[in-house]
Scaffold this active site. Sequence first.
Site, short mmCIF file in Angstrom:
data_model
loop_
_atom_site.label_atom_id
_atom_site.label_comp_id
_atom_site.label_asym_id
_atom_site.label_seq_id
_atom_site.Cartn_x
_atom_site.Cartn_y
_atom_site.Cartn_z
N ASP A 18 0.71 -1.20 -0.01
CA ASP A 18 0.02 -0.18 -0.07
C ASP A 18 1.01 1.16 -0.05
OD1 ASP A 18 -2.11 -1.77 0.02
OD2 ASP A 18 -2.90 -1.24 2.04
N ARG A 99 -0.29 3.79 17.69
CA ARG A 99 -0.87 4.75 16.76
C ARG A 99 -0.48 6.17 17.17
NH1 ARG A 99 0.25 1.04 13.97
NH2 ARG A 99 -1.27 -0.07 12.52
N SER A 180 -3.82 -10.06 6.71
CA SER A 180 -3.30 -8.55 7.01
C SER A 180 -2.76 -8.70 8.42
CB SER A 180 -4.63 -7.68 6.91
OG SER A 180 -4.24 -6.49 7.47
#
Length: 403
Positions: A18, A99, A180
């Site tokens: 990606d 994150r 994933s």
Amino acid sequence: MSKVKINKVVVAYSGGLDTSVIIPWLKENYDCEVVAFVADVGQGEEELNGVEEKAKASGASECYVADLKEQMVAEYIYPTLKTGACYEGKYLLGTSMARPIIAKAQVELARQVGADALCHGCTGKGNDQVRFEGAFAALAPDLHVIAPWREWDLVSREECLDYLAERNIPCTASLTKIYSRDANAWHVSTEGGVLENTWNAPNDDCWVWTVAPESAPDTPEYVTLKVEKGEVVWVDGEDMTPYNALVYLNQKGAEHGIGRIDIVENRLVGMKSRGCYETPGGTIMMEALRAVEQLVLDKTSFEFREELGVKASQLVYDGRWFTPLCQSILAASNELAQDVSGEVVIKLYKGQATVTQKRSSNSLYSEEFATFGADEVYDQSHAEGFIRLYSLSSRIRALKNQN
């Protein structure tokens, strides 16, 4: 619709398919300079080897790799552990806790290189887009945010590979990728493939870190942890930094199949998703902290810490780390943890981490009071008055009903 004029953008880069597509796509569609940012959060050398060369081969002008491993464990994982956060009763927030530190470091790099935009490779279906953009909003509301998956017309892995091939951009990705995955020092998550059907049991390929519990050693192993103010500081006789303690316990836990969960969770965007998560060292740490809490927190303090844990799990999962409420909860749990110090022995055996011994100089447990044998410190007749007052409202209600 015309695009915002961008001069320089910092993209969160992993080296996967990606983000390899995102770099040339940004240059073509925004006519801007692209700087790649790689966060080392303990995902492993395999993912980091050659990542700078790969980014530049994709068209990045520069690639920066930031070592965030120690900081992530010390400043994000340990504070979250003190709250007892466990999303929907099972998930130890491995992806969620990584994150905010990645987003913060990305913003700092953007300031350093004079970028006017930030970019991430999150899809429009997942939680991570909210986590990144929530952090960007709190830390850099002036910077434009680009989310290619919400803009481009690429819809499949095949199309992404074709996109790179047409531009002669090298990529090691292939069509054979089934799952994933997201990995860092705290956990590995696996989604997709056979897991998309909830009636399919996970196969061996769904687990990449831990030994299957049934294949783990037949002899249990014991680890001893020292906790100070809610933080693991010492394991099996050695002082350790937060990151080193986690690495050590990951290795021990993985050998015994510790920390596997198979969960269907509620994503923030509304859909449910299924994943297999492996958190061996984190599971051991969580057991250690909760064991010491049992000794030192009184009933109401423990109940409050439980409430903090539920709320913290939702805030961290939903990408609201950089909010006053989240920081207030972290501060409250840190205050409660000031007496959470002690030693714990944990038995590792066939997928289970079981506390077998615990002690603390701050312990409120008193063998003298709790004994079933004779004692000289507790007059059992005193309980009658306590119970009468404790149940007084029920007694009054019953008397009214009788009359």
